[in-house]
Scaffold this motif. Structure first.
Motif, mmCIF file in Angstrom:
data_model
loop_
_atom_site.group_PDB
_atom_site.id
_atom_site.type_symbol
_atom_site.label_atom_id
_atom_site.label_comp_id
_atom_site.label_asym_id
_atom_site.label_seq_id
_atom_site.Cartn_x
_atom_site.Cartn_y
_atom_site.Cartn_z
ATOM 1 N N GLN A 1 0.843 -1.188 0.000
ATOM 2 C CA GLN A 1 0.000 0.000 0.000
ATOM 3 C C GLN A 1 0.887 1.250 0.000
ATOM 4 O OE1 GLN A 1 -2.783 0.486 3.326
ATOM 5 N NE2 GLN A 1 -4.404 0.612 1.797
ATOM 6 N N ASN A 2 0.588 2.166 -0.903
ATOM 7 C CA ASN A 2 1.368 3.409 -1.060
ATOM 8 C C ASN A 2 2.806 3.149 -1.488
ATOM 9 O OD1 ASN A 2 -0.902 4.930 -0.140
ATOM 10 N ND2 ASN A 2 -0.314 4.456 1.983
ATOM 11 N N SER A 3 3.027 2.026 -2.172
ATOM 12 C CA SER A 3 4.383 1.732 -2.654
ATOM 13 C C SER A 3 4.822 2.800 -3.647
ATOM 14 C CB SER A 3 4.406 0.362 -3.339
ATOM 15 O OG SER A 3 5.627 0.172 -4.027
ATOM 16 N N PRO A 4 6.075 3.246 -3.566
ATOM 17 C CA PRO A 4 6.579 4.237 -4.524
ATOM 18 C C PRO A 4 6.897 3.635 -5.893
ATOM 19 C CG PRO A 4 8.326 3.615 -3.027
ATOM 20 C CD PRO A 4 7.091 2.918 -2.537
ATOM 21 N N VAL A 5 6.886 2.288 -5.986
ATOM 22 C CA VAL A 5 7.205 1.620 -7.252
ATOM 23 C C VAL A 5 6.101 0.615 -7.587
ATOM 24 C CG1 VAL A 5 9.685 1.903 -6.917
ATOM 25 C CG2 VAL A 5 8.563 -0.188 -6.110
ATOM 26 N N MET B 1 -3.961 -10.901 -15.780
ATOM 27 C CA MET B 1 -5.012 -10.133 -15.105
ATOM 28 C C MET B 1 -4.383 -8.874 -14.508
ATOM 29 S SD MET B 1 -7.745 -11.592 -12.266
ATOM 30 C CE MET B 1 -8.170 -12.963 -13.348
ATOM 31 N N TYR B 2 -5.056 -7.734 -14.694
ATOM 32 C CA TYR B 2 -4.506 -6.453 -14.256
ATOM 33 C C TYR B 2 -5.591 -5.603 -13.601
ATOM 34 C CZ TYR B 2 -0.602 -7.726 -17.283
ATOM 35 O OH TYR B 2 0.453 -8.384 -17.860
ATOM 36 N N ASP B 3 -5.143 -4.686 -12.766
ATOM 37 C CA ASP B 3 -6.046 -3.736 -12.122
ATOM 38 C C ASP B 3 -5.960 -2.385 -12.850
ATOM 39 O OD1 ASP B 3 -7.710 -2.918 -9.642
ATOM 40 O OD2 ASP B 3 -6.117 -1.401 -9.748
ATOM 41 N N TRP B 4 -7.099 -1.898 -13.309
ATOM 42 C CA TRP B 4 -7.128 -0.676 -14.110
ATOM 43 C C TRP B 4 -6.582 0.521 -13.337
ATOM 44 C CZ3 TRP B 4 -9.301 4.152 -13.824
ATOM 45 C CH2 TRP B 4 -9.274 4.918 -14.992
ATOM 46 N N LYS C 1 -2.347 4.549 -12.461
ATOM 47 C CA LYS C 1 -1.427 5.207 -11.528
ATOM 48 C C LYS C 1 -0.007 5.251 -12.077
ATOM 49 C CE LYS C 1 0.592 4.685 -6.892
ATOM 50 N NZ LYS C 1 0.575 3.914 -5.612
ATOM 51 N N TYR C 2 0.439 4.147 -12.684
ATOM 52 C CA TYR C 2 1.821 4.073 -13.143
ATOM 53 C C TYR C 2 1.962 4.389 -14.635
ATOM 54 C CZ TYR C 2 2.689 2.037 -8.582
ATOM 55 O OH TYR C 2 2.776 1.830 -7.221
ATOM 56 N N GLY C 3 0.897 4.887 -15.240
ATOM 57 C CA GLY C 3 0.972 5.334 -16.621
ATOM 58 C C GLY C 3 1.242 4.228 -17.618
ATOM 59 N N ILE C 4 0.693 3.040 -17.354
ATOM 60 C CA ILE C 4 0.882 1.912 -18.267
ATOM 61 C C ILE C 4 -0.275 1.888 -19.262
ATOM 62 C CG2 ILE C 4 1.095 -0.595 -18.456
ATOM 63 C CD1 ILE C 4 2.095 -0.571 -15.524
ATOM 64 N N PRO C 5 -0.034 2.156 -20.524
ATOM 65 C CA PRO C 5 -1.126 2.179 -21.504
ATOM 66 C C PRO C 5 -1.685 0.784 -21.753
ATOM 67 C CG PRO C 5 0.985 2.473 -22.602
ATOM 68 C CD PRO C 5 1.262 2.490 -21.125
ATOM 69 N N GLY D 1 -3.613 -1.758 -4.959
ATOM 70 C CA GLY D 1 -2.624 -1.074 -5.773
ATOM 71 C C GLY D 1 -1.672 -1.962 -6.538
ATOM 72 N N VAL D 2 -1.805 -3.297 -6.414
ATOM 73 C CA VAL D 2 -0.955 -4.213 -7.176
ATOM 74 C C VAL D 2 -1.375 -4.159 -8.647
ATOM 75 C CG1 VAL D 2 -0.300 -6.621 -7.509
ATOM 76 C CG2 VAL D 2 -0.523 -5.694 -5.202
ATOM 77 N N VAL D 3 -0.397 -4.122 -9.549
ATOM 78 C CA VAL D 3 -0.676 -3.957 -10.981
ATOM 79 C C VAL D 3 -1.290 -5.219 -11.575
ATOM 80 C CG1 VAL D 3 0.327 -3.469 -13.250
ATOM 81 C CG2 VAL D 3 1.188 -2.276 -11.214
ATOM 82 N N GLY D 4 -0.676 -6.374 -11.319
ATOM 83 C CA GLY D 4 -1.181 -7.625 -11.877
ATOM 84 C C GLY D 4 -0.067 -8.520 -12.349
#
Length: 368
Positions: free
Chosen positions: A267-271, A327-330, A335-339, A284-287
């Motif tokens: 949670q609130n990870s900078p990366v 599987m990914y979280d929108w 948040k990380y600018g992944i298109p 907040g995990v990307v997937g």
């Protein structure tokens, strides 16, 4: 109408009416008897008993999802009258030799007079237990397993009638996608605990990710406390990514549900944080290309149905592919600018503000 014809017609109609009423009455009696027959419980000789042996404890979402996969797939016609006996080894929190000895004594006592048709097992500890003790406790009863990681066919040497679904992580595919989605990545920090499953996962990850060693810095966590792990993540800079494996207990013996791991560590990870297990896709995990407990349970049950239908367990190959999905979280992608056009085809995207389907991506506002 002539009186004779009228009487004849009346007689015929009366007979037809009687015949129709008689037919309806007979049909009604037959229908009633059929319902009555179906309402009777199956005879004891017709009931088949199946033991489900879980490595872990009740209440874990991983275990609950496997059980849901079993019930949704196995307990359907023609196997609705199966009796499931569900046992939990609780081996995450108790893993001493004395604990396993008590489990063996308990199972021997409980199932001494029950004629089992099949055993289903989930995860490594139950699998290893059955490899050692099946012939003594449940001779000749076939075993179907799921969730066994770091699996090799040699593990079945010397045992018969074992088959199932290996838990094959998709770490190489996930890291390849990390580098595609975040091309500036230079460092990946891989997290697993130091329990049996965590050690098996790290060994597999090291083998799978070795080809990336020349292009990025792969770091595997030491046996740290939760606080130290969180501090490590919070200190990371741009160009680093966290990859979550399995984590249930830290070095001090502090137990954490898998569901809370994401909140405590990421949670609130900078990366960006990626994962390999479906239940870590939260907070907040990307997937990633994730393993799903539900799909493990479904695939195991599909094999079980084949055995209950008469196939020999020893002749069914262990399934090693087919149960993982990208599987990914929108919200994390945003948040990380992944298109989204960098995602693999047929990726499942969770928590998107609205739902639609395109030819390339499957979007869903509901959790799968």
């Amino acid at each position: 109408m002539d009186l004779g014809l009228e009487l004849c017609y009346s007689s015929i109609m009366s007979k037809e009416l009687y015949k129709n009423k008689s037919t309806k009455f007979v049909h009604g009696v037959v229908f009633f008897l059929l319902l009555l027959f179906l309402s009777f419980p199956a005879k004891a000789d017709d009931v088949r008993h199946v033991l489900v042996l879980h490595s872990y404890h009740s209440g874990m979402s991983w275990v609950s999802n496997i059980e849901k996969g079993i019930r949704d797939t196995l307990l359907v016609p023609p196997y609705k009258d199966l009796v499931l006996h569900i046992e939990y080894m609780d081996s995450k929190r108790n893993h001493s030799a004395e604990h396993y000895a008590r489990i063996k004594d308990l199972l021997k006592s409980k199932f001494d007079t029950i004629d089992l048709s099949l055993i289903l097992s989930s995860d490594n500890n139950a699998f290893d237990f059955l490899v050692r003790n099946r012939d003594e406790l449940f001779p000749e009863v076939p075993v179907v397993f799921c969730g066994v990681n770091n699996f090799s066919n040699s593990q079945l040497d010397g045992v018969s009638d074992f088959t199932g679904v290996a838990e094959i992580m998709s770490s190489r595919d996930t890291v390849a996608e990390i580098l595609h989605q975040l091309p500036d990545t230079k460092h990946i920090y891989v997290i697993n605990d130091y329990l049996k499953t965590g050690r098996a996962w790290e060994a597999t990850l090291r083998r799978n990710l070795a080809p990336f060693g020349g292009s990025i810095d792969l770091e595997y966590n030491e046996n740290l406390s939760i606080e130290q792990l969180r501090d490590k993540i919070q200190s990371m800079k741009k160009g680093s990514v966290v990859l979550l494996g399995v984590y249930f207990s830290d070095r001090d013996g502090v137990y954490i549900t898998y569901e809370k791991l994401g909140s405590l560590l990421t949670q609130n990870s900078p990366v960006p944080v990626y994962c390999l297990l479906r239940f870590n896709l939260r907070d907040g995990v990307v997937g990633g290309k994730v393993i799903s407990g539900y799909h493990q349970g479904v695939m195991m049950s599909e094999v079980a149905r084949r055995i209950l239908a008469g196939e020999n367990a020893g002749e069914i190959p262990v399934a090693k592919v087919g149960s993982n999905v990208f599987m990914y979280d929108w919200q994390a992608l945003d948040k990380y600018g992944i298109p989204v056009d960098r995602l693999p085809e047929e990726s499942v995207v969770l928590n998107e503000p609205f739902s639609f389907i395109t030819n390339t991506y499957i979007w869903s506002g509901a959790l799968l």
